[in-house]
Design a protein around this motif. Structure first.
Motif, short mmCIF file in Angstrom:
data_model
loop_
_atom_site.label_atom_id
_atom_site.label_comp_id
_atom_site.label_asym_id
_atom_site.label_seq_id
_atom_site.Cartn_x
_atom_site.Cartn_y
_atom_site.Cartn_z
N THR A 46 0.82 -1.21 0.00
CA THR A 46 0.00 0.00 0.00
C THR A 46 0.86 1.25 0.00
O THR A 46 0.59 2.22 -0.71
N LEU A 47 1.93 1.22 0.80
CA LEU A 47 2.79 2.39 0.91
C LEU A 47 3.49 2.69 -0.41
O LEU A 47 3.73 3.84 -0.74
N ALA A 48 3.85 1.63 -1.13
CA ALA A 48 4.58 1.82 -2.38
C ALA A 48 3.79 2.65 -3.38
O ALA A 48 4.34 3.41 -4.17
N SER A 49 2.46 2.49 -3.35
CA SER A 49 1.61 3.24 -4.28
C SER A 49 0.78 4.30 -3.58
O SER A 49 -0.09 4.91 -4.18
N GLY A 50 1.04 4.50 -2.28
CA GLY A 50 0.24 5.44 -1.51
C GLY A 50 0.55 6.88 -1.85
O GLY A 50 1.66 7.21 -2.28
N ASP A 51 -0.44 7.72 -1.61
CA ASP A 51 -0.28 9.14 -1.92
C ASP A 51 -0.50 9.98 -0.66
O ASP A 51 -0.93 11.12 -0.74
N GLY A 52 -0.24 9.38 0.49
CA GLY A 52 -0.54 10.09 1.73
C GLY A 52 0.67 10.62 2.47
O GLY A 52 0.53 11.12 3.58
N LYS A 53 1.86 10.50 1.88
CA LYS A 53 3.06 10.92 2.61
C LYS A 53 3.00 12.41 2.95
O LYS A 53 2.76 13.24 2.09
N PRO A 54 3.26 12.73 4.22
CA PRO A 54 3.23 14.13 4.64
C PRO A 54 4.43 14.90 4.10
O PRO A 54 5.50 14.34 3.86
N GLU A 55 4.23 16.19 3.93
CA GLU A 55 5.29 17.07 3.43
C GLU A 55 5.75 18.08 4.47
O GLU A 55 6.78 18.73 4.29
N HIS A 56 4.98 18.21 5.56
CA HIS A 56 5.30 19.20 6.59
C HIS A 56 5.13 18.55 7.96
O HIS A 56 4.12 17.89 8.22
N PHE A 57 6.10 18.76 8.82
CA PHE A 57 6.06 18.24 10.18
C PHE A 57 6.17 19.39 11.18
O PHE A 57 6.98 20.30 11.02
N TRP A 58 5.34 19.30 12.21
CA TRP A 58 5.43 20.17 13.37
C TRP A 58 5.65 19.29 14.60
O TRP A 58 4.92 18.32 14.81
N ILE A 59 6.66 19.63 15.39
CA ILE A 59 6.87 18.96 16.67
C ILE A 59 6.38 19.90 17.77
O ILE A 59 6.89 21.02 17.91
N ILE A 60 5.36 19.46 18.51
CA ILE A 60 4.82 20.26 19.62
C ILE A 60 5.44 19.77 20.92
O ILE A 60 5.41 18.57 21.22
N VAL A 61 6.00 20.69 21.68
CA VAL A 61 6.61 20.37 22.97
C VAL A 61 5.83 21.10 24.06
O VAL A 61 5.97 22.31 24.23
N PRO A 62 4.94 20.41 24.78
CA PRO A 62 4.25 21.06 25.91
C PRO A 62 5.23 21.23 27.07
O PRO A 62 5.90 20.28 27.48
N ALA A 63 5.33 22.45 27.59
CA ALA A 63 6.33 22.73 28.61
C ALA A 63 5.73 23.48 29.78
O ALA A 63 5.18 24.58 29.62
N LEU A 64 5.83 22.90 30.95
CA LEU A 64 5.44 23.56 32.19
C LEU A 64 6.57 23.32 33.19
O LEU A 64 6.77 22.20 33.66
N ASN A 65 7.33 24.38 33.44
CA ASN A 65 8.48 24.29 34.36
C ASN A 65 9.44 23.18 33.94
O ASN A 65 9.70 22.24 34.69
N GLU A 66 9.96 23.31 32.74
CA GLU A 66 10.86 22.31 32.16
C GLU A 66 12.28 22.85 31.97
O GLU A 66 12.98 22.47 31.05
N GLU A 67 12.70 23.77 32.84
CA GLU A 67 14.00 24.41 32.64
C GLU A 67 15.15 23.40 32.61
O GLU A 67 16.17 23.63 31.95
N ALA A 68 15.00 22.27 33.28
CA ALA A 68 16.10 21.30 33.37
C ALA A 68 16.32 20.54 32.06
O ALA A 68 17.42 20.05 31.81
N VAL A 69 15.29 20.44 31.22
CA VAL A 69 15.39 19.55 30.06
C VAL A 69 14.97 20.17 28.74
O VAL A 69 15.27 19.62 27.67
N VAL A 70 14.24 21.28 28.76
CA VAL A 70 13.60 21.76 27.53
C VAL A 70 14.60 22.16 26.46
O VAL A 70 14.34 21.99 25.26
N ALA A 71 15.78 22.66 26.84
CA ALA A 71 16.77 23.04 25.83
C ALA A 71 17.22 21.84 25.02
O ALA A 71 17.30 21.89 23.78
N ASN A 72 17.51 20.73 25.69
CA ASN A 72 17.92 19.52 24.98
C ASN A 72 16.80 18.99 24.10
O ASN A 72 17.04 18.52 22.98
N THR A 73 15.57 19.05 24.61
CA THR A 73 14.43 18.57 23.83
C THR A 73 14.26 19.38 22.56
O THR A 73 14.06 18.82 21.47
N VAL A 74 14.34 20.69 22.67
CA VAL A 74 14.18 21.56 21.50
C VAL A 74 15.32 21.34 20.51
O VAL A 74 15.10 21.25 19.29
#
Length: 443
Positions: A46-74
């Protein structure tokens, strides 16, 4: 109670007790047989003939008091690349942080990084509301830019999460099938040098992986809070707020997708890592929240039974996923009580028919010990075979600790029931551990 009744109870008790190792063997079969993704021949065609491949990606990072780790995550998210060098845009939702999270984010200057700052009273209404705000922002932006919603994928990586290098490529590959509306990637534990971390990686890297492979075979894959990727068009079809205020908003989103006839896929060919909770008290609090969220999702039982988009086999598996934690909690208490009452009966000279002697009681306890230890040892072999990135000695220690880990889960289940009955919904967020900084790739 007659002798025949006693034997019937004994047989029933042992059958319930042995159901766990039997189910482990079934899951191990899925874990070993389906390395990576299931339905390979059908899906790849199905994938070989599929036409659904995305062209744009957004990574959402929910952050509440994440000073210890958020820089590495981003930094890790900004370094992700999809097929043909596709780069993801990263949206951090600062949900009213009162630590140094805003300053840390302000120190990262990158054209593909967007920061959304939410202030009270809108902020701190739960992770689901933060994700909904990010989703609405992205939907408006894509509409303004004229980007088709079915070509856009929103990925959720938690404040302590880091995706594998191939994560966008693998998600895009699976979404080549236009029927696929969401993909869940494997979750691994990063800080697994301590025992609690190793046990949690045994759980995610072997047991949860096997469960998801089985659910992939039955088209009942569940979404996790970390490492979930959804088409923007799929989310739009669910309305203005696809994520709810449920304590496990990811589970509820997955159920809503299944009820809408959306196919969700699972892959262990890519992964997202997160920090283990290495404090018993905090771990119990985390698992209590998960159990309470599971209980909240029980309101979908009626819709599941009446839905025309879910097969009977898939319905059974989804019901098993929702109900099994509570059945396990009840069975564990009943078995424990039977052992305690049996011992008291022998001490006062009035033994139970199912435990007439100390030898019978000892044999039952021995079987119980073997049954509770056996699954962990088997999962160590699976982990070693599929992951191969931990020493056997460390994972064997984790396996021996696994029954205590399950006991903690039972405590959390009953705490969750008490919180739900008393109407308690507030939760303190899980604290993070400071890590060595990652170097931001320039692109």
């Amino acid at each position: 109670m007659s002798a025949s009744d006693g034997w019937l109870l004994a047989v029933t008790g042992y059958a319930i007790l042995l159901a766990w190792p039997l189910s482990t063997v079934i899951l191990v079969w899925f874990a070993v047989r389906y390395v990576g993704t299931h339905r390979a021949r059908v899906v790849n065609k199905t994938l070989a003939s599929g036409d659904g491949k995305p062209e744009h990606f957004w990574i959402i990072v929910p952050a509440l008091n994440e000073e210890a780790v958020v820089a590495n995550t981003v930094r890790a998210a900004l370094g992700l690349r999809g097929a043909a060098g596709t780069l993801a845009r990263v949206l951090v939702v600062d949900d009213g942080s009162d630590d140094r999270t805003p300053e840390v984010l302000a120190g990262i200057d990158h054209p593909r990084l967007h920061v959304m700052r939410r202030e009270l009273p809108e902020a701190r209404q739960g992770k689901g509301e933060a994700l909904n705000a990010a989703y609405r922002f992205i939907a408006r932006l894509c509409a303004q830019e004229g980007i088709p919603a079915n070509r856009v994928v929103l990925g959720i990586i938690d404040g302590d999460g880091q995706g594998s290098e191939n994560i966008l490529v693998e998600v895009g590959r699976l979404m080549g099938d236009t029927r696929v509306g969401a993909v869940q990637v494997q979750v691994r534990i990063r800080n697994r040098t301590k025992l609690l971390g190793a046990v949690q990686d045994l759980e995610f890297g072997a047991i949860v992986d096997a469960c998801q492979n089985m659910r992939d075979a039955l088209d009942t894959v569940g979404l996790g809070g970390n490492g979930q990727f959804s088409r923007l068009s799929t989310l739009i079809a669910l309305g203005d707020a696809p994520w709810s205020s449920c304590l496990v908003e990811d589970m509820e989103l997955g159920l809503r997708m299944h009820l809408s006839g959306v196919s969700i896929r699972y892959t262990s060919r890519s992964s997202v890592t997160q920090q283990a909770v290495v404090d018993i008290k905090r771990l119990t609090r985390q698992r209590t929240r998960w159990a309470q969220g599971n209980l909240q999702c029980a309101r979908y039982l009626g819709s599941l039974f009446s839905s025309g988009n879910i097969t009977r086999t898939s319905l059974v598996e989804i019901l098993h996923y929702l109900i099994s934690p509570w059945v396990n909690a009840i069975v564990a208490v009943l078995l424990s009580l039977s052992m305690i009452v049996g011992a008291l009966g022998l001490m006062i000279g009035h033994p139970l028919p199912i435990l007439p002697t100390w030898v019978a009681l000892g044999l039952s306890l021995g079987i119980w010990l073997v049954v509770t230890t056996f699954p962990g040892l088997i999962w160590v072999l699976v982990h070693r075979t599929k992951r191969g990135d931990e020493s056997m000695s460390r994972m064997l220690v984790a396996a021996l600790a696994y029954p205590a880990f399950l006991l903690l889960g039972l405590v959390a289940t009953y705490r969750a029931l008490g919180r739900q009955l008393t109407g308690k919904q507030a939760w303190a967020k899980t604290e993070r551990l400071v890590e060595e900084p990652l170097v931001l790739q320039t692109a």
